[in-house]
Design a protein around this motif. Structure first.
Motif, short mmCIF file in Angstrom:
data_model
loop_
_atom_site.label_atom_id
_atom_site.label_comp_id
_atom_site.label_asym_id
_atom_site.label_seq_id
_atom_site.Cartn_x
_atom_site.Cartn_y
_atom_site.Cartn_z
N ASP A 17 0.83 -1.21 0.00
CA ASP A 17 0.00 0.00 0.00
C ASP A 17 0.86 1.26 0.00
O ASP A 17 0.37 2.34 -0.30
CB ASP A 17 -0.92 0.01 1.23
N GLY A 18 2.13 1.11 0.37
CA GLY A 18 3.02 2.26 0.39
C GLY A 18 4.44 1.88 0.74
O GLY A 18 4.70 0.76 1.19
N LYS A 56 2.49 3.69 -6.08
CA LYS A 56 2.09 3.66 -4.67
C LYS A 56 2.71 4.87 -3.97
O LYS A 56 3.78 5.35 -4.37
CB LYS A 56 2.58 2.38 -3.98
#
Length: 199
Positions: free
Chosen positions: A58-59, A88
């Motif tokens: 997600d990051g 991302k």
């Protein structure tokens, strides 16, 4: 949320995969050079160990310094490359925030000071509360000015403060002489687990 944490800013190379606060995989190597050669293989091994694909991230979180010029560039360039390739978000956190957060977790004090040696009688100083507040944003300060700089915080947050960073031993005596009760967490390098958790 799955975050890949990276640190190459000081005297270690560290990677971690954290999902909603739980560490899925982690590696931390003390090293003064060779970060550029070590980082990509460490990340690849981390992803294999976790069983996750890069698309699951997600990051990306990375330390932004203070630190060595080359070390910071290695981590930031790698994080930027992943951000572009994976589309991302990449999030930066300071080395001082990361070390203070680990010290708080280890010692359960109400606040922590992180101090990194900047040479020539100066240090990079930062402080963070257990509530997640930045008490001192990273700044360059002379050793002789440390006690006065943190005295007001001791009145508000108590004299028992956790210390972290390469200059922790250097400032411990100064703070003790100023009436504080510093406790050395023995955290000397940022750890990617806390990079990811802070992000």
């Amino acid at each position: 949320m799955i975050i890949l944490g990276l640190d190459t800013a000081l005297g270690a190379c560290s990677v971690a995969l954290v999902a909603d606060g739980v560490t899925l995989a982690h590696e931390h190597r003390i090293m003064t050079r060779g970060h550029a050669e070590a980082l990509a293989p460490m990340v690849q091994a981390l992803m294999r160990k976790s069983g996750l694909d890069f698309a699951a991230l997600d990051g990306i979180a990375v330390t932004t310094g203070p630190g060595t010029f080359t070390g910071q560039r290695v981590g930031l360039a790698f994080a930027r490359g992943l951000r572009v390739a994976l589309n991302k978000p990449a999030i930066g956190v300071t080395t001082l925030e990361v070390m203070a957060e680990e010290a708080l977790t280890k010692l359960q004090t109400s606040w922590a000071i992180a101090a990194a040696d900047a040479k020539r009688g100066e240090i990079y100083l930062g402080a963070r509360s257990a509530k997640g507040e930045t008490l001192i944003a990273p700044e360059l300060i002379g050793l002789d000015a440390i006690a006065a700089r943190v005295a007001a915080l001791a009145k508000t947050h108590g004299g028992g403060v956790a210390l972290a960073g390469t200059a922790a031993e250097a400032i411990a005596l100064l703070l003790t002489q100023a009436g504080m009760q510093p406790v050395d967490s023995l955290v000397r390098q940022p750890d990617a687990i806390f990079v990811a958790k802070l992000a």
